[in-house]
Design a protein around this motif. Sequence first.
Motif, PDB file in Angstrom:
ATOM      1  N   MET A 254       0.848  -1.183   0.000  1.00 18.40           N
ATOM      2  CA  MET A 254       0.000   0.000   0.000  1.00 18.40           C
ATOM      3  C   MET A 254       0.890   1.243   0.000  1.00 18.40           C
ATOM      4  O   MET A 254       1.763   1.387   0.842  1.00 18.40           O
ATOM      5  N   ASN A 255       0.682   2.124  -0.939  1.00 19.88           N
ATOM      6  CA  ASN A 255       1.425   3.366  -1.043  1.00 19.88           C
ATOM      7  C   ASN A 255       0.678   4.451  -0.267  1.00 19.88           C
ATOM      8  O   ASN A 255      -0.338   4.974  -0.721  1.00 19.88           O
ATOM      9  N   VAL A 256       1.182   4.788   0.915  1.00 24.66           N
ATOM     10  CA  VAL A 256       0.500   5.719   1.808  1.00 24.66           C
ATOM     11  C   VAL A 256       0.371   7.103   1.178  1.00 24.66           C
ATOM     12  O   VAL A 256      -0.683   7.734   1.266  1.00 24.66           O
TER      13      VAL A 256
ATOM     14  N   LEU B  58      -7.367  10.585  -0.689  1.00 26.56           N
ATOM     15  CA  LEU B  58      -8.221  11.034   0.412  1.00 26.56           C
ATOM     16  C   LEU B  58      -8.501  12.531   0.296  1.00 26.56           C
ATOM     17  O   LEU B  58      -9.653  12.961   0.442  1.00 26.56           O
ATOM     18  N   VAL B  59      -7.470  13.310   0.024  1.00 22.29           N
ATOM     19  CA  VAL B  59      -7.633  14.763  -0.139  1.00 22.29           C
ATOM     20  C   VAL B  59      -8.631  15.040  -1.259  1.00 22.29           C
ATOM     21  O   VAL B  59      -9.539  15.868  -1.102  1.00 22.29           O
TER      22      VAL B  59
ATOM     23  N   ALA C 130     -15.608   3.832  -0.666  1.00 23.43           N
ATOM     24  CA  ALA C 130     -15.549   2.416  -0.286  1.00 23.43           C
ATOM     25  C   ALA C 130     -14.775   1.609  -1.324  1.00 23.43           C
ATOM     26  O   ALA C 130     -14.057   0.665  -0.984  1.00 23.43           O
ATOM     27  N   ASN C 131     -14.900   1.988  -2.587  1.00 28.44           N
ATOM     28  CA  ASN C 131     -14.183   1.291  -3.662  1.00 28.44           C
ATOM     29  C   ASN C 131     -12.704   1.670  -3.704  1.00 28.44           C
ATOM     30  O   ASN C 131     -11.880   0.878  -4.146  1.00 28.44           O
ATOM     31  N   ILE C 132     -12.371   2.870  -3.265  1.00 32.50           N
ATOM     32  CA  ILE C 132     -10.989   3.358  -3.336  1.00 32.50           C
ATOM     33  C   ILE C 132     -10.160   2.879  -2.151  1.00 32.50           C
ATOM     34  O   ILE C 132      -9.046   2.404  -2.308  1.00 32.50           O
ATOM     35  N   PHE C 133     -10.720   3.016  -0.947  1.00 28.68           N
ATOM     36  CA  PHE C 133      -9.939   2.796   0.274  1.00 28.68           C
ATOM     37  C   PHE C 133     -10.232   1.447   0.903  1.00 28.68           C
ATOM     38  O   PHE C 133     -11.350   1.159   1.275  1.00 28.68           O
ATOM     39  N   GLU C 134      -9.167   0.648   1.024  1.00 31.85           N
ATOM     40  CA  GLU C 134      -9.276  -0.624   1.720  1.00 31.85           C
ATOM     41  C   GLU C 134      -9.375  -0.394   3.216  1.00 31.85           C
ATOM     42  O   GLU C 134     -10.122  -1.060   3.915  1.00 31.85           O
ATOM     43  N   ALA C 135      -8.603   0.560   3.700  1.00 30.64           N
ATOM     44  CA  ALA C 135      -8.566   0.865   5.132  1.00 30.64           C
ATOM     45  C   ALA C 135      -8.676   2.376   5.320  1.00 30.64           C
ATOM     46  O   ALA C 135      -7.680   3.060   5.554  1.00 30.64           O
TER      47      ALA C 135
ATOM     48  N   LYS D  89      -5.704   8.230   9.681  1.00 31.72           N
ATOM     49  CA  LYS D  89      -4.678   8.367  10.716  1.00 31.72           C
ATOM     50  C   LYS D  89      -3.346   8.810  10.115  1.00 31.72           C
ATOM     51  O   LYS D  89      -2.653   9.661  10.671  1.00 31.72           O
ATOM     52  N   ALA D  90      -2.978   8.246   8.966  1.00 25.78           N
ATOM     53  CA  ALA D  90      -1.734   8.623   8.296  1.00 25.78           C
ATOM     54  C   ALA D  90      -1.769  10.093   7.870  1.00 25.78           C
ATOM     55  O   ALA D  90      -0.791  10.827   8.043  1.00 25.78           O
TER      56      ALA D  90
END
Length: 81
Positions: free
Chosen positions: A1-3, A10-11, A40-45, A51-52
Amino acid sequence: MNVEHEVKLLVREIQRLGTKNADGQTTVKFGVLFNDDECANIFEALVGTLKAAKRKKIISFQGELLLQGVHDNVDIILLQE
């Protein structure tokens, strides 16, 4: 996962779903973000990505951890457009 990549996504999603507050910052409720189909489709967590982003001072929200249902009305504020 590339943070870094996840935080950029997210932005973009906060900008898409949010509104400007009195200070001119984009803000969105956690529940809106969490319940959005596209997110929901983009983010697994999503919570981990939040938090990151908070650690990097890109967003701000009350508390350490956001949980669906309990924290649906918590504002997530975008600090860096």
